[in-house]
Structure formats: C-alpha cells, structure tokens
Design a protein around this motif. Structure first.
Motif, PDB file in Angstrom:
ATOM      1  N   GLU A  66       0.600  -1.122  -0.206  1.00 47.39           N
ATOM      2  CA  GLU A  66       0.154   0.176   0.047  1.00 47.39           C
ATOM      3  C   GLU A  66       0.670   1.015   0.849  1.00 47.39           C
ATOM      4  O   GLU A  66       0.675   2.186   0.444  1.00 47.39           O
ATOM      5  CB  GLU A  66      -0.982  -0.332   2.028  1.00 47.39           C
ATOM      6  N   SER A  67       2.053   1.397  -0.432  1.00 48.15           N
ATOM      7  CA  SER A  67       2.917   1.828  -0.660  1.00 48.15           C
ATOM      8  C   SER A  67       3.025   3.012  -1.732  1.00 48.15           C
ATOM      9  O   SER A  67       3.851   4.048  -2.378  1.00 48.15           O
ATOM     10  CB  SER A  67       4.553   1.866  -0.364  1.00 48.15           C
ATOM     11  N   GLY A  68       2.113   2.188  -2.867  1.00 44.24           N
ATOM     12  CA  GLY A  68       1.841   2.932  -4.284  1.00 44.24           C
ATOM     13  C   GLY A  68       3.206   2.610  -5.246  1.00 44.24           C
ATOM     14  O   GLY A  68       3.322   3.534  -6.486  1.00 44.24           O
ATOM     15  N   TYR A 109      -0.855  -1.622  -8.029  1.00 45.25           N
ATOM     16  CA  TYR A 109      -1.458  -1.331  -8.462  1.00 45.25           C
ATOM     17  C   TYR A 109      -2.085  -3.094  -8.680  1.00 45.25           C
ATOM     18  O   TYR A 109      -3.398  -3.287  -9.294  1.00 45.25           O
ATOM     19  CB  TYR A 109      -1.734  -0.836  -8.949  1.00 45.25           C
ATOM     20  N   TYR A 115      -4.980   1.560   0.936  1.00 41.76           N
ATOM     21  CA  TYR A 115      -5.014   3.553   1.069  1.00 41.76           C
ATOM     22  C   TYR A 115      -5.513   4.055   1.521  1.00 41.76           C
ATOM     23  O   TYR A 115      -5.736   5.257   1.894  1.00 41.76           O
ATOM     24  CB  TYR A 115      -5.169   4.309  -0.422  1.00 41.76           C
ATOM     25  N   ASP A 160      -4.928   4.419   5.388  1.00 38.83           N
ATOM     26  CA  ASP A 160      -3.499   4.913   6.301  1.00 38.83           C
ATOM     27  C   ASP A 160      -4.354   3.645   7.445  1.00 38.83           C
ATOM     28  O   ASP A 160      -4.060   4.335   8.897  1.00 38.83           O
ATOM     29  CB  ASP A 160      -3.619   6.342   7.069  1.00 38.83           C
ATOM     30  N   ARG A 184      -3.817  10.282  -8.457  1.00 44.71           N
ATOM     31  CA  ARG A 184      -3.235  10.027  -6.695  1.00 44.71           C
ATOM     32  C   ARG A 184      -3.450   8.632  -6.066  1.00 44.71           C
ATOM     33  O   ARG A 184      -4.205   7.918  -7.273  1.00 44.71           O
ATOM     34  CB  ARG A 184      -4.574  10.402  -5.670  1.00 44.71           C
ATOM     35  N   VAL A 185      -2.150   8.340  -5.302  1.00 50.86           N
ATOM     36  CA  VAL A 185      -2.414   6.197  -5.467  1.00 50.86           C
ATOM     37  C   VAL A 185      -3.851   5.726  -5.182  1.00 50.86           C
ATOM     38  O   VAL A 185      -3.960   4.740  -5.794  1.00 50.86           O
ATOM     39  CB  VAL A 185      -1.689   5.758  -4.135  1.00 50.86           C
ATOM     40  N   GLY A 186      -4.618   6.561  -4.231  1.00 55.50           N
ATOM     41  CA  GLY A 186      -5.703   5.479  -4.849  1.00 55.50           C
ATOM     42  C   GLY A 186      -6.916   5.098  -5.778  1.00 55.50           C
ATOM     43  O   GLY A 186      -7.590   4.321  -6.007  1.00 55.50           O
ATOM     44  N   HIS A 216      -5.212   3.346  -8.147  1.00 54.60           N
ATOM     45  CA  HIS A 216      -5.864   1.385  -8.235  1.00 54.60           C
ATOM     46  C   HIS A 216      -7.544   1.396  -8.050  1.00 54.60           C
ATOM     47  O   HIS A 216      -7.601   0.430  -8.951  1.00 54.60           O
ATOM     48  CB  HIS A 216      -5.480   1.551  -5.590  1.00 54.60           C
ATOM     49  N   HIS A 266       6.746   7.496   0.263  1.00 50.69           N
ATOM     50  CA  HIS A 266       6.210   7.108   0.867  1.00 50.69           C
ATOM     51  C   HIS A 266       6.054   7.582   1.669  1.00 50.69           C
ATOM     52  O   HIS A 266       5.296   8.312   2.454  1.00 50.69           O
ATOM     53  CB  HIS A 266       6.294   5.767   1.166  1.00 50.69           C
ATOM     54  N   THR A 315       3.212  10.233   3.129  1.00 48.02           N
ATOM     55  CA  THR A 315       2.193   9.842   4.100  1.00 48.02           C
ATOM     56  C   THR A 315       1.997  10.967   5.117  1.00 48.02           C
ATOM     57  O   THR A 315       1.705  10.614   6.275  1.00 48.02           O
ATOM     58  CB  THR A 315       2.711   8.788   4.577  1.00 48.02           C
TER      59      THR A 315
END
Length: 300
Positions: A22-24, A27, A37, A39, A135-137, A140, A291, A295
């Motif tokens: 989950e660090s991007g 995917y 994502y 946290d 964004r990473v979310g 994904h 990361h 974060t």
DNA sequence: ACCCAGGATGTAA
DNA sequence: TTACATCATGGG
C-alpha cells in the motif's frame, strides 16, 4: 486449495506486507475488505492477485515486519510470492548501505520492512500510464476497474479474483470504452500502448536486457510513457534497482534536501540524484523517501 | 471556486 | 534542445 506459511524470521530484514503493498508501488493487488490507502492496516485481511493464471492470496496476521506470511493458492505459491514480494532481498544490507542523509535514514527507520515489488511488466506499464496526475487510491481504482471489466475471473475458495487483462483483451477496448471508465485523457494512451504490445511491436519485458538509460529510452516508445513512468516500470517490474522516478514528491525532496542535484533536465537530474541516493539501490531509497513524504510522516 | 494528484504530448520558439 | 498550454477526473 493449497495453503502455507512463510516464517518472517526466514526473511532477512523481515517484511511489512501493508507497507509493501500500500505504498503506491504496485496496483496489482486488492484487499479483501476493499479499503486500501486509508492509512489503516488490516492484518486479518487478504491481499489477492492473479499472476500467470495462478490466483494467490496472502496476509500477515501479526501485522508487523517480523510477522509470518500466510498464503492460499491453487498451487505452491512460495516461488511466486518470493518473486512478487522480492523475499530474497537482504533488507538489512540494503538499509545499512543507504546514504547517511537524515531524510533517508529517517524514512528507512519509519517504514521498517517495506520491500520493493516485482510486478508483471504489462500490468505495471498500464498502471503507471494511468498514474499521470492521479492519487494512488484512484490509480488503484482505475486498474481494478480495468481488471473487472476486461480481465478473466478466477476463484480461490469463496473469493473471486480478477486477473489484469492481457494485451489482447485490453487492446480490444476502444478509447471511448476506456473514457467510460473515467480514465480521462489517459484512455487513448492505454488503448494504443495495449495495441502496441498485442501486435508485437514492442514489449516492456524487452527492456530488461538493456543498460539502464537505454532501457528507460526503450520504454518511452510506448504511448503515454515519458521518463518518469519508464523509471517506475524499470524499478517496480524489471529489476532496475538504481532507477529513481522523478515524480512530484521527489522533485520536492530534491528542492528541499538535495538542491544541488537539480540539473534542469530529467536525464541529468536523474544521474545526480541516483548517485546521491546510493547508486545501486537508489530506487530502494527513493521508494522509502516517496512513501515517507507522501504519508506525511516526515519529521520537521 | 480553487488547487492538486507517482505526467505526457504537441507545438512554437 | 527548452517553454508552455492542454489534457480529465475526483477530493480537499
């Protein structure tokens, strides 16, 4: 179904599955509770994917870097997991070799157990074409949507897992189809690149045998792939541990912590920052710093 | 409303 | 070569 456990103590430096997946970087995996994502680690949840027709699920019930990995698959998944999660990397040696810069040391300390991944090349290539200004979310979400819409569905026990589409499957989608999935201006990039691979015009795997900068140049022939995305594919899929993707976060880090590395253009800035981040494993350091900054864990 | 997110492309100088 | 506008979308 076969099941098994990989003892955390057999892995030098251990592994933190949550930080790794989950660090991007990748995917390719989905979490069984559907909430990545946020946290919010979920040690009881399974991470699932399909690679080369093999469905796999893995989790880390202890939720710490020293904890065991538990897996399920249709076959012995240990070799596959060993490759995908780079379980043979000597994380202690890599961390010990990291440059003494405070930011880098701080990042390694804060995210103990995070490993690089080795994603399937085509999946990785398309993922990072989608990553532009996202964004990473959401990246994904887009990749998962492509898998649900165009990929084959596998079952593992009660769970259904969608494989990422093959180049042929994805190339069959039209630009309009992909825009329907909210890919935006990335839609034609994905369609045309899938077509290039499907028709044998080029394959990301072919970059593996080249020297680093030549490999990066090779990958930029794909539509929607510039230097940054190329570096991501080299680092997260093709084993180029020296690759340092210059994204917005790293650009910020360069401006604030390594201003002398900014040489105006990508190629020269890349050389300088790769050297500053330790050379051989510069990409590892980059991933920790990325990361750490993303974060908001940076200690100011 | 405004700004930003793991940028790339086409065009003009 | 470098500079710049343009490209979608959703969340803060």
């Amino acid at each position: 179904m076969e099941t098994g456990t990989i003892p955390g103590e057999e892995l030098v430096g251990g592994i933190d599955l949550y930080r790794t997946l989950e660090s991007g970087q990748s995917y390719c995996w989905t979490r069984s509770d559907g909430a990545m994502y946020t946290d919010q680690p979920a040690p009881e949840a399974w991470y699932r994917t399909v690679v080369e027709g093999i469905p796999v699920a893995v989790r880390q019930p202890a939720g710490v870097a020293s904890g065991d990995l538990e897996w399920r698959s249709t076959t012995d998944a240990v070799p596959l997991l060993r490759r995908l999660l780079r379980l043979d990397d000597d994380l202690e040696a890599i961390a010990d070799d990291a440059p003494p810069e405070p930011l880098i040391q701080e990042a390694y300390t804060a995210h103990d157990g995070m490993r690089l991944v080795e994603d399937p090349p085509f999946n990785c290539l398309i993922s990072f074409i989608c990553s532009a200004q996202m964004r990473v979310g959401r990246i994904h979400g887009m990749v998962s949507q492509l898998a649900r819409t165009y990929g084959d569905t596998y079952t593992l026990g009660e769970a259904e897992i969608n494989a990422f589409p093959t180049p042929d499957q994805l190339a069959a989608a039209t630009e309009a189809d992909l825009r329907e999935l909210s890919l935006g201006y990335r839609a034609p990039y994905v369609q045309r690149t899938a077509e290039m691979v499907a028709e044998g015009e080029a394959h990301p795997e072919d970059a593996r045998d080249l020297e680093y900068e030549a490999a990066r140049e090779y990958l930029t022939q794909f539509v929607g792939v510039g230097d940054k995305v190329a570096d991501c594919v080299l680092l997260f899929s093709l084993g180029f541990d020296e690759a340092v993707p210059l994204d917005t976060w790293i650009q910020t880090a360069i401006a604030e912590y390594f201003p002398d590395c900014d040489n105006g253009n990508y190629a020269e800035t890349s050389r300088a920052i790769r050297s500053r981040l330790g050379g051989r494993y510069a990409g590892y350091a980059q991933t920790y710093v990325f990361h750490h900054l993303r974060t908001g864990a940076v200690d100011t």
